[in-house]
Design a protein around this motif. Structure first.
Motif, PDB file in Angstrom:
ATOM      1  N   VAL A 124       3.783   6.165 -40.752  1.00  7.28           N
ATOM      2  CA  VAL A 124       3.745   6.753 -42.094  1.00  7.28           C
ATOM      3  C   VAL A 124       3.279   5.670 -43.058  1.00  7.28           C
ATOM      4  O   VAL A 124       3.887   4.611 -43.147  1.00  7.28           O
ATOM      5  N   ASP A 125       2.188   5.942 -43.778  1.00  5.12           N
ATOM      6  CA  ASP A 125       1.610   4.881 -44.619  1.00  5.12           C
ATOM      7  C   ASP A 125       2.583   4.409 -45.699  1.00  5.12           C
ATOM      8  O   ASP A 125       2.607   3.230 -46.058  1.00  5.12           O
ATOM      9  N   LEU A 126       3.422   5.301 -46.226  1.00  7.12           N
ATOM     10  CA  LEU A 126       4.383   4.892 -47.246  1.00  7.12           C
ATOM     11  C   LEU A 126       5.379   3.897 -46.676  1.00  7.12           C
ATOM     12  O   LEU A 126       5.731   2.900 -47.332  1.00  7.12           O
ATOM     13  N   THR A 127       5.856   4.153 -45.448  1.00  4.17           N
ATOM     14  CA  THR A 127       6.813   3.224 -44.834  1.00  4.17           C
ATOM     15  C   THR A 127       6.162   1.880 -44.570  1.00  4.17           C
ATOM     16  O   THR A 127       6.764   0.826 -44.793  1.00  4.17           O
ATOM     17  N   VAL A 128       4.925   1.891 -44.101  1.00  6.45           N
ATOM     18  CA  VAL A 128       4.196   0.639 -43.895  1.00  6.45           C
ATOM     19  C   VAL A 128       4.051  -0.099 -45.224  1.00  6.45           C
ATOM     20  O   VAL A 128       4.245  -1.324 -45.308  1.00  6.45           O
ATOM     21  N   PHE A 129       3.715   0.649 -46.269  1.00  9.98           N
ATOM     22  CA  PHE A 129       3.614   0.054 -47.604  1.00  9.98           C
ATOM     23  C   PHE A 129       4.935  -0.612 -47.998  1.00  9.98           C
ATOM     24  O   PHE A 129       4.961  -1.757 -48.487  1.00  9.98           O
ATOM     25  N   GLU A 130       6.044   0.092 -47.800  1.00 13.46           N
ATOM     26  CA  GLU A 130       7.352  -0.456 -48.180  1.00 13.46           C
ATOM     27  C   GLU A 130       7.714  -1.679 -47.346  1.00 13.46           C
ATOM     28  O   GLU A 130       8.283  -2.650 -47.866  1.00 13.46           O
ATOM     29  N   LEU A 131       7.387  -1.649 -46.060  1.00 12.91           N
ATOM     30  CA  LEU A 131       7.676  -2.803 -45.212  1.00 12.91           C
ATOM     31  C   LEU A 131       6.857  -4.019 -45.650  1.00 12.91           C
ATOM     32  O   LEU A 131       7.371  -5.142 -45.702  1.00 12.91           O
ATOM     33  N   ARG A 132       5.600  -3.797 -45.957  1.00 15.95           N
ATOM     34  CA  ARG A 132       4.754  -4.925 -46.364  1.00 15.95           C
ATOM     35  C   ARG A 132       5.185  -5.493 -47.711  1.00 15.95           C
ATOM     36  O   ARG A 132       5.214  -6.708 -47.908  1.00 15.95           O
ATOM     37  N   THR A 133       5.543  -4.622 -48.645  1.00 15.06           N
ATOM     38  CA  THR A 133       5.977  -5.138 -49.943  1.00 15.06           C
ATOM     39  C   THR A 133       7.331  -5.839 -49.844  1.00 15.06           C
ATOM     40  O   THR A 133       7.574  -6.823 -50.547  1.00 15.06           O
ATOM     41  N   ALA A 134       8.202  -5.346 -48.963  1.00 12.10           N
ATOM     42  CA  ALA A 134       9.482  -6.029 -48.770  1.00 12.10           C
ATOM     43  C   ALA A 134       9.273  -7.410 -48.148  1.00 12.10           C
ATOM     44  O   ALA A 134       9.906  -8.393 -48.546  1.00 12.10           O
ATOM     45  N   GLU A 135       8.365  -7.484 -47.180  1.00 14.03           N
ATOM     46  CA  GLU A 135       8.058  -8.777 -46.575  1.00 14.03           C
ATOM     47  C   GLU A 135       7.421  -9.709 -47.602  1.00 14.03           C
ATOM     48  O   GLU A 135       7.697 -10.910 -47.629  1.00 14.03           O
ATOM     49  N   ALA A 136       6.601  -9.152 -48.463  1.00 11.53           N
ATOM     50  CA  ALA A 136       5.999  -9.959 -49.524  1.00 11.53           C
ATOM     51  C   ALA A 136       7.056 -10.490 -50.478  1.00 11.53           C
ATOM     52  O   ALA A 136       6.976 -11.638 -50.944  1.00 11.53           O
ATOM     53  N   GLN A 137       8.037  -9.678 -50.783  1.00 12.64           N
ATOM     54  CA  GLN A 137       9.117 -10.126 -51.670  1.00 12.64           C
ATOM     55  C   GLN A 137       9.856 -11.308 -51.059  1.00 12.64           C
ATOM     56  O   GLN A 137      10.166 -12.288 -51.752  1.00 12.64           O
ATOM     57  N   ARG A 138      10.116 -11.235 -49.742  1.00 13.95           N
ATOM     58  CA  ARG A 138      10.796 -12.359 -49.084  1.00 13.95           C
ATOM     59  C   ARG A 138       9.912 -13.600 -49.051  1.00 13.95           C
ATOM     60  O   ARG A 138      10.384 -14.728 -49.229  1.00 13.95           O
ATOM     61  N   ALA A 139       8.618 -13.395 -48.806  1.00 17.24           N
ATOM     62  CA  ALA A 139       7.696 -14.534 -48.799  1.00 17.24           C
ATOM     63  C   ALA A 139       7.631 -15.189 -50.171  1.00 17.24           C
ATOM     64  O   ALA A 139       7.627 -16.417 -50.296  1.00 17.24           O
TER      65      ALA A 139
END
Length: 994
Positions: A124-139
């Motif tokens: 699901v593209d929305l879930t992928v979007f959320e995972l990537r933005t969450a990983e970006a927040q941690r980075a």
């Protein structure tokens, strides 16, 4: 669609990971379905609306009522339920082409009163979007701005237009608003990262456009001001502030927020000569992307208005950590009330809701470690990166919740200790607990005790399920049914659901059936009688195969059942076992907690188990549990080999009829052992008490489940399982199983530094090993017993046992046994006056572990080498070895061993005349030990603190630490208590210490 953020595991244990479909879904634009080769039309707009709800609430059950409201809102047409079913049928044909309707439920599952869509997060593209933005927040938080920018750019590239474009209904409209807010937050973060990397000129153009398009979104103006200022255009930056200030005043009559004003002041101050590096004030946005894990609300939730109001008020008191506790007997409706309140208050927690059943009424409640692992995965931590020890998981969990507003629902808690690590550590989030006992140890909690429903509430609940006309037609029979149910919501709900499903049955017939069962089961409590009657009525709906599955799956004392476990119990292929489980879920006789994982309600499990013992032949029950034991042993042996490849397994496992699960590496194996140890120990304890099951398999399973013990990751109850097995083996005259159980029992006891208590079990294990000629297990027992003898300062005995263990290890070609024996033998040689030999042994142990790559073994060997070097005047080498050992233990994630090494380093600093350094290391060791409850490590740290403060002339603090250390050492029965008594006498010569 761009590739998913993470790849799915190659090992399938059923459920979602074993799906065959290759569907991908896009919601960041028009709703699209891709079947792996082409785009597939979803069909009518209302079918798209149904799919949108199921997608955005994937892996959770959505009631038919909620779906109808989501699609049609307040204008529900006549026949909406039939239309909904038509749309669901259409979606099933799209999602499962060529499959039978029954099999199609594996992707689009029918639940109690609704549907669940099983779809992998990466599809699901929305879930992928959320995972990537969450990983970006941690980075970004970790200072990795380039990584954050890359992730955010790739996340924003997923957008194809207005979210859910063209999808009708109030739900889609609300989601469009929410998803668009996520995009804007990601855009903010993307340009924050760009500015942090010095791309001021790159950011100026896009930020000007964004600020113009969103004039009231002050963060875009802040970023534009920051970019202009760093680009040397201070006047323009200040002009942005002035224009925003005027617009806000003219249009809205308000002033800019503190962020804009603070940034203006910093720019003005920087212009007066401050350092440019302090000017930007770039803050990582306090955004999080949560998950809605709450179970569906009960469609016919009834009554409890006072309790609902109290709980909502407690959870709604602003940004506080509110802990609300609901207690009461089984079947009283605790979970229904908690979920109802949580669903009602979810709008106050925009960053998500977490849910876990803590299984407080099980013989083995849920391990906090297990629950933390699931929560961390939901919060964005990849499974392969989960910390391996409870304290590390708890710390990461609290850190991730520190800036979020999340509602955590902890259902069926055992006691306050079980939930302590699951509570957020900072304001903003809230916790809702349920438990059969009152959790009075939770400071500041709102406590609600539930009682059986009032007569009017019970009647209303029955009416809402079966209809007013049915109840009004048979009022006396309805009252009899409610009385038979003891006015418990669970009992009422099950009886009423059966009546609603079979309208040809009357209330009078149901009342008569319940009355008959109550007479047969009069020895049981009222609520148990009503519930067992209801459960037996429900079984009438099952055919023979499903009755068999319902009974056999309840046999093991395991909190949850995976598809492979069900397949082993039922002697069926995994796909067939899953179909059986899903059918039982459809009939409300089993619960689906996650794709491929199931559980019983407490009372249903009890009922199913009782009927199994009453109605299933002994040989069939024995065969089912034997299959399960062999499956678990085969899997645990594979995990043991993957975790400790250079270790010789100390059991003598016979050939097994099961292959078990495969593991790709030590981390995956260790994770399985950690997550399944509670279930494995419960199964061992159960099987040991059953004379029809193999004690050999039980003993081997106990051994195979233990490789993490050396890291200090002992689970609750390992001593209990080992003791139960030892007693059963002794009674049966099974000396081999007794030896293994006694070894595990003694090891577990010594693990908490109770050396004298553990010694008898280990000594008896040594006797049994010698009688049987079992050199492998004997070597392990001798090392453990020898280590205990060192702690008790019986150095002669320790030397003899460790020397013998070394001989056996070399004869067995076990490098692991050899290394551990060499290291401990080095300490024994040092203590008996043969320091140079001891040094050589310890150095050889380090060399062996470096050659094998055993990180834990190397850390242990370096610890021993450091101690010997310290006592032989090789101080630099001692510190090098101890600090390297500490680094190695930290690599494993073992807080237990970290505390041990910090205490050892503190001792080295004390002996080197560096009390300040000793205080620093000993204080950290003390804190770790107190948090974990490790008495032995705590006593050692306190002793070192006493020595250090004494050296600094602070006799009062020295005495305080000495007294605490002496008390703990005495409780453990360790000779260190006498050393502390001597130090106390030296400090207080006129106050003799015993």
């Amino acid at each position: 669609m761009p590739p998913p953020l993470t790849a799915s595991s190659g090992r399938s244990s059923g459920g979602e990971s074993g799906r065959t479909a290759a569907h991908r879904f896009t919601v960041l634009g028009p709703l699209r379905l891709h079947d792996g080769s082409a785009e597939v039309s979803v069909g009518a707009p209302q079918s798209q609306a149904v799919l949108a709800v199921l997608l955005l609430r994937a892996r959770t059950s959505v009631s038919a009522r909620d779906l109808i409201a989501a699609v049609w809102g307040d204008e529900v047409p006549i026949g909406a339920l039939g239309s909904l079913r038509t749309h669901v049928f259409t979606l099933r044909r799209l999602l499962e082409p060529g499959r039978a309707p029954r099999a199609a439920a594996r992707t689009l599952l029918t639940t109690d009163d609704g549907y669940t869509l099983r779809v992998a997060p990466e599809d699901v593209d929305l879930t992928v979007f959320e995972l990537r933005t969450a990983e970006a927040q941690r980075a970004r938080a970790a200072g990795r701005a380039e990584r954050a920018r890359s992730l955010l750019v790739s996340a924003l590239d997923l957008w194809r237009g207005r979210p859910l474009a063209g999808v009708p209904g109030p739900y889609a409209e609300a989601q469009r608003t929410r998803i668009e807010e996520l995009r804007l937050s990601a855009v903010e973060a993307r340009w924050e990262a760009e500015i942090a990397l010095g791309g001021y000129d790159n950011a100026l153009g896009p930020l000007r456009v964004l600020a113009a398009e969103h004039p009231w979104r002050e963060r875009f103006h802040e970023l534009l001001m920051t970019a202009l200022h760093h680009a040397g255009r201070q006047a323009e930056a200040l002009d942005v502030h002035a224009r925003v200030r005027r617009a806000l005043a003219d249009e809205l009559g308000i002033r800019p927020g503190p962020g804009l004003d603070r940034l203006q002041q910093k720019i003005l101050t920087a212009g007066q000569g401050r350092q440019a590096g302090d000017e930007a004030d770039l803050r990582t946005p306090d955004r999080s992307y949560g998950s809605a894990q709450l179970p569906q609300d009960t469609a016919d939730f009834t009554g409890r208005s006072d309790e609902v109001d109290r709980l909502c008020a407690a959870l709604g008191k602003g940004r506080i950590v509110a802990v609300s506790s609901i207690s009461g007997m089984g079947g009283i409706g605790k979970t229904a009330l908690a979920v109802h309140v949580a669903q009602r208050m979810r709008h106050r927690f925009p960053d998500g809701q977490l849910y876990a059943d803590l299984r407080g009424t099980d013989p083995r409640p849920a391990e906090p470690m297990e629950v933390l692992g699931r929560f961390l995965c939901v919060l964005g931590v990849r499974a392969g990166h989960l910390p391996r020890l409870p304290e590390e998981r708890a710390a990461l969990y609290r850190s991730l919740l520190a800036t979020r507003q999340v509602l955590v629902v902890l259902d069926n808690a055992h006691d306050p200790a079980q939930v302590r690590d699951l509570l957020p550590g900072a304001p903003g989030s809230a916790v809702l607990l349920t438990s059969r006992s009152r959790l009075v140890g939770l400071t500041g909690a709102t406590l609600v005790d539930l009682r059986p429903m009032a007569r009017a509430e019970a009647r209303e609940l029955l009416t809402r399920i079966i209809g007013e006309q049915s109840v009004a037609a048979e009022p006396e029979a309805a009252a009899e049914v409610l009385d038979a149910c003891g006015h418990l919501p669970l009992a009422i709900r099950i009886v009423a659901s059966r009546l609603a499903a079979r309208p040809d049955h009357t209330l009078a017939e149901t009342a008569a059936l319940l009355a008959d069962e109550r007479r047969r089961l009069s020895a049981f409590r009222a609520e148990d009688t009503a519930l067992e009657t209801t459960f037996r009525l429900g079984m009438e709906l099952l055919d023979a195969e499903h009755v068999r599955a319902f009974r056999l799956l309840a046999l093991p004392r395991m909190p949850e059942l995976s598809v492979p476990v069900a397949a082993a119990l039922l002697a069926r292929p995994e796909r067939e076992a899953e179909e059986l489980c899903e059918s039982l879920v459809d009939l409300s006789l089993l619960e689906s907690v996650a794709p491929g994982r199931y559980r019983y309600h407490d009372l249903l499990r009890l009922f199913a188990r009782q009927t199994a013992f009453a109605e299933v032949p002994d040989h069939e029950r024995t065969a089912a549990l034997t299959r399960l034991l062999e499956f678990c042993l085969a899997t645990a042996l594979g995990a043991h080999r993957a975790s400790l490849p250079d270790d010789v397994f100390p059991g003598h496992a016979a050939p097994l009829r099961s292959e078990g699960l495969d593991f790709t590496g030590p981390q995956e194996a260790a994770a399985w052992l950690l997550d399944e140890q509670t279930s494995l120990l419960g199964l061992i304890e159960q099987a040991a008490a059953d004379p029809s099951l193999s004690l050999t398999v039980c003993a081997d399973l106990l051994l195979a489940a233990d490789p993490l013990g050396r890291l200090g990751a002992q689970p609750y109850g390992i001593e209990r399982a080992a003791r139960t097995l030892a007693e059963a083996a002794r009674a049966a005259g099974h000396r081999t199983a007794e030896a293994r159980a006694l070894y595990m029992l003694g090891s577990s006891v010594q693990h908490r530094f109770a050396m004298r208590l553990g010694a008898p079990s280990l000594d008896r294990a040594i006797e049994l090993c010698r009688e049987a000629g079992d050199r492998t297990l004997l070597a392990h027992v001798l090392i453990t017993r020898g280590g205990g003898a060192l702690a008790l300062r019986d150095f002669t005995a320790a030397h003899a046992m460790l020397a013998e263990a070394l001989t056996h290890g070399r004869a067995l070609a076990s490098r692991s046994i050899e290394a551990y024996a060499l290291g401990f033998l080095g300490l024994a040689l040092l203590a008996t006056g043969r320091a140079e030999e001891g040094l050589a042994h310890c150095r050889e142990a380090v060399a062996v572990t470096r050659a094998t790559g055993d990180v834990a073994g190397q850390a242990n060997a370096l610890h021993n080498l450091g101690q010997v070097c310290l006592r032989t005047g090789r101080t630099p080498e001692a510190f090098d070895s101890l600090h390297e050992s500490l680094r190695r233990w930290r690599e494993t994630g073992s807080r237990f061993r970290e505390g041990l090494l910090l205490g050892a380093i503190a001792q080295a600093h004390n002996l080197s005349g560096e009390p300040a350094e000793a205080v620093a290391h000993a204080s950290r060791a003390r804190d770790i030990a107190e948090a974990r409850g490790d008495a032995g490590i705590l006593a050692r740290a306190l002793a070192q603190l006493g020595h250090a403060h004494r050296a600094q002339g602070d006799t009062d603090r020295a005495r305080e630490h000495y007294h605490r250390a002496q008390s703990v050492f005495r409780e453990l029965g360790l000779p260190d208590a006498d050393d502390i008594a001597r130090h106390l006498r030296e400090l207080c010569p006129n106050s003799p210490q015993s």
